[in-house]
Design an enzyme around this catalytic site. Structure first.
Site, PDB file in Angstrom:
ATOM      1  CD  GLU A 122      17.498 -16.325 -11.019  1.00 60.13           C
ATOM      2  OE1 GLU A 122      17.401 -16.393  -9.777  1.00 60.13           O
ATOM      3  OE2 GLU A 122      16.582 -15.944 -11.752  1.00 60.13           O
ATOM      4  CD1 TRP A 155      -0.955  -6.960  -1.726  1.00 62.01           C
ATOM      5  CD2 TRP A 155      -0.182  -6.205  -3.669  1.00 62.01           C
ATOM      6  NE1 TRP A 155      -0.496  -8.038  -2.445  1.00 62.01           N
ATOM      7  CE2 TRP A 155      -0.014  -7.612  -3.633  1.00 62.01           C
ATOM      8  CE3 TRP A 155       0.237  -5.506  -4.806  1.00 62.01           C
ATOM      9  CZ2 TRP A 155       0.549  -8.332  -4.679  1.00 62.01           C
ATOM     10  CZ3 TRP A 155       0.802  -6.237  -5.845  1.00 62.01           C
ATOM     11  CH2 TRP A 155       0.953  -7.631  -5.778  1.00 62.01           C
ATOM     12  CD  GLU A 200      15.060 -19.845  -4.978  1.00 62.66           C
ATOM     13  OE1 GLU A 200      14.893 -20.600  -5.939  1.00 62.66           O
ATOM     14  OE2 GLU A 200      14.891 -18.617  -5.045  1.00 62.66           O
ATOM     15  CE  LYS A 225       9.956 -10.670 -10.732  1.00 61.99           C
ATOM     16  NZ  LYS A 225      10.793 -11.493  -9.844  1.00 61.99           N
ATOM     17  CE  LYS A 276      16.860 -16.225  -6.826  1.00 61.33           C
ATOM     18  NZ  LYS A 276      15.629 -16.920  -6.859  1.00 61.33           N
ATOM     19  NE  ARG A 312       5.497   0.930  -1.204  1.00 65.56           N
ATOM     20  CZ  ARG A 312       6.627   0.978  -0.520  1.00 65.56           C
ATOM     21  NH1 ARG A 312       7.617   1.709  -0.951  1.00 65.56           N
ATOM     22  NH2 ARG A 312       6.773   0.286   0.582  1.00 65.56           N
ATOM     23  CG  ASN A 357       0.216   2.462   3.716  1.00 67.93           C
ATOM     24  OD1 ASN A 357      -0.817   2.353   3.072  1.00 67.93           O
ATOM     25  ND2 ASN A 357       1.320   3.010   3.241  1.00 67.93           N
ATOM     26  N   GLY A 358      -0.719  -0.512   6.912  1.00 69.86           N
ATOM     27  CA  GLY A 358      -0.400  -1.286   8.118  1.00 69.86           C
ATOM     28  C   GLY A 358      -1.569  -2.149   8.528  1.00 69.86           C
ATOM     29  CB  CYS A 378      -0.883   0.021   1.229  1.00 60.65           C
ATOM     30  SG  CYS A 378      -1.929  -1.427   1.336  1.00 60.65           S
ATOM     31  CG  HIS A 419      25.507 -41.865  -4.637  1.00 58.20           C
ATOM     32  ND1 HIS A 419      25.780 -43.196  -4.440  1.00 58.20           N
ATOM     33  CD2 HIS A 419      24.856 -41.463  -3.528  1.00 58.20           C
ATOM     34  CE1 HIS A 419      25.303 -43.587  -3.269  1.00 58.20           C
ATOM     35  NE2 HIS A 419      24.729 -42.540  -2.693  1.00 58.20           N
TER      36      HIS A 419
END
Ligand code: F6R
Length: 604
Positions: free
Chosen positions: A487, A75, A480, A599, A484, A27, A99-100, A2, A503
């Protein structure tokens, strides 16, 4: 997430508010609104979707002369992204943006309803304006009523309120959510929840501190601190670079997004974790009827979240769970059974391969569920049910906070199913819920940790490869971590199950092979440790990430002692993200826009 703007001055208030909201677009939001008070008359407009919809609605509306105005981009967290739930929220003669999270809103709302107040929205925010108007009736003074209201609120907030009771003021309060006021030589006053909307308008800004509240008029800025002591504003020169302002002081969006994980996880948990159970009001219980298997399908980072889910679903909910890479699944003529719930996971909701598998599952008559960060995306529209991650817009190409919210959802969903299937005792579920509530704090980035990783990163800029290794759910985390690093550093990295190294891959071990070892205390510690010892004995350079000291490691990143391996998972997630970030920074790469990547991958 928000965003808030506010303005007091003589210019075209509507334009200034809309321009400010545009600066907050990065945002992410699902609805927006403004309220303008001028000449004793309020005009308020709200629209869902893009800002252009709000612009369209306000096309005919112009302000002339002095006005006060507030605006908001939302949001959705509490209540769906509808026009009624969009801010500003209205009372009899006042408007508020926020906000919050107002944690005690349910109790306040109940009391107000008992006193005859009608609520229009499902938001926590609306209680603020009604509580204010209730207090106004007794105090007869807008500032006293506002102050009393603030003292009654619990939670995190940045609030702007305008009221006919004091037409030329904006009342503000800040606690835990950012808010600033800016000034310029023309004696205009601008509010915002971050620098970006103020650049080019204000020259100097005062950043409010937690507990600050007060009001601003054309001539005054009155601030009280949390102890109710009046204080002078403390102005600083405003930066002039918009892009850097959008990064809220961080060097990269990826860094900002790593730091945001605590907040977005808190948002993802909001309203979904009670003392006794996990609640998903977006799910109909019938979705799981007749289901004996869950098949998860995704790409890239979302695939790693899905792999993590398969461990949790089988362990906690005792449901058979399989995971598929979407680009493979779509061409291998898979056998699909109607007793399978088909789950797609996607940050964007638009990834072509994942979307195609969803279509295949639908055509085969399977029930489908999407775990997605973007409402109204193709997958959300197509799936039978959706659980929205609440990560906010993710700008860095390397996904971080979206992954954090996906795994949070899967952890919650495994407990939701455990309750449904009676596979965990109530006491065990409550223990897990307590851990979930501890999660936002657990992923908060510690300065000392970030500094240590920054320093260490200089030793990992070369070599012939990285192996991230882990067991159980720390294997998908290893995948992951390796993704990262690949990338954004362009260094070769692999994620591997610790027990599988002997192995084959152990043949690569030498001092130029970097092993990043995930060694949680509470999950197969001894077994993982002996796998790392095997690599250390063959002279691989070891960087151990663990709460327990490990004498065979060349480098050691000490994590906190946690109560459970899930919390260790999330803390180590932050560590591997930061490690990749710092290595990439040292190599001089474009962290947010790495070469060859996009993206959202909407082509095959
Ligand atoms: C990695 C990354 C990608 C995406 C993948 C799927 O940092 O962002 O691997 O995870 O392209 O994207 P979504 O989740 O949008 O379907």
């Amino acid at each position: 997430m928000c965003g808030i703007v506010g303005y007091i001055g003589q210019k075209n208030t509507k334009e200034i508010l809309l321009e400010g909201l545009k600066e907050l677009e990065y945002r992410g939001y699902d609805s927006a609104g403004i309220a303008v008070l001028s000449g004793g008359v309020f005009n308020s407009f709200k629209a869902t979707g893009k800002l252009i919809n709000l612009e369209e609605k306000t096309k005919e509306f112009q302000t002339k002369g002095f006005a006060v105005g507030i605006g908001h981009t939302r949001w959705a967290t509490h209540g769906k992204p509808t026009e009624l739930n969009a801010h500003p929220h209205v009372g009899e003669s006042s408007y508020v943006v926020h906000n919050g999270i107002i944690e005690n809103y349910a109790q306040l709302k109940k009391n107000l309803i008992d006193e005859g107040v009608t609520f229009l929205s499902q938001t926590d925010t609306e209680v603020i304006v009604h509580q204010f108007e209730k207090n106004l009736k007794t105090t007869k003074n807008a500032f006293d009523a506002f102050k009393k209201t603030i003292k009654e609120l619990e939670g995190a907030y940045a609030i702007l309120l305008v009221t006919k009771a004091e037409e030329e003021k904006i009342f503000f309060a800040k606690n835990g959510s950012p808010m600033l006021v800016g000034i310029n030589e023309a004696n205009e006053k601008y509010f915002a929840s971050s620098d970006a909307p103020l650049i080019g308008h204000a020259t100097d800004v005062n950043y409010f501190e937690d507990g600050d509240y007060g009001y601003v008029s054309a001539d005054e800025i009155i601030i009280y601190d949390k102890n109710d002591t009046k204080k002078a504003p403390h102005f600083a020169k405003l930066a002039t670079n918009k892009l850097s302002a959008q990064k809220d002081g961080y060097r990269f969006f990826m860094e900002k997004e790593i730091y945001e994980q605590s907040d977005v996880i808190a948002d993802t948990l909001l309203g979904r974790v009670s003392e006794k159970e996990v609640l998903f009001e977006e799910l109909d219980a019938s979705l799981f009827e007749g289901i004996n298997e869950i098949k998860l399908c995704a790409c890239g980072t979302s695939y790693h979240a899905a792999l993590t889910a398969s461990y949790l679903f089988e362990r906690y909910a005792k449901v058979k769970s399989t995971v598929e890479i979407a680009s493979e699944f779509r061409y291998r003529e898979p056998i699909m059974s109607k007793e399978t719930l088909f789950v797609v996971i996607s940050q964007s909701g638009e990834t072509a391969d994942t979307l195609e598998t969803l279509k295949m599952a639908k055509n085969a008559g399977l029930k489908t569920l999407a775990i997605c960060n973007v409402d109204n995306s193709s997958m959300v529209r197509l799936a039978d049910a959706t659980i929205l991650a609440r990560a906010g817009i993710e700008k860095g190409v390397a996904s971080t906070k979206a992954f954090a919210t996906q795994v949070t959802i899967f952890w919650m969903l495994s407990l939701y199913l455990a309750k449904r299937n009676n596979t965990l005792t109530q006491a065990a579920i409550e223990k897990q819920l307590e851990l979930l509530r501890a999660l936002p704090l657990c992923v908060k980035v510690q300065d000392s940790m970030h500094e240590r990783i920054k320093r260490l990163s200089k030793r990992y800029l070369h070599g012939h490869g990285f192996f991230f290794i882990g067991r159980d759910i720390f294997f998908p985390l290893a995948l992951e971590g390796a993704l990262k690093l690949k990338e954004i550093s362009y260094l070769h990295a692999e994620g591997y199950p610790s027990g599988e190294m002997k192995h084959g891959p152990i043949a690569l071990a030498d001092p130029e092979l970097f092993t990043i070892a995930l060694l949680p205390e509470h999950l197969l510690y001894e077994k993982s440790k002996s796998n790392v010892e095997e690599l250390s004995a063959r002279d691989s350079t070891i960087c151990a990430i663990s709460p327990l000291a490990f004498d065979k490691a060349d480098d050691f990143i000490e994590t906190k002692k946690q109560k459970d391996y899930m919390l260790e998972f999330f803390e180590m997630m932050v560590v591997v993200q930061l490690l990749s970030l710092e290595i990439s920074v040292r190599l001089g790469n474009d962290v947010d826009m790495p070469r060859n990547l996009a993206k959202s991958v909407t082509v095959e």
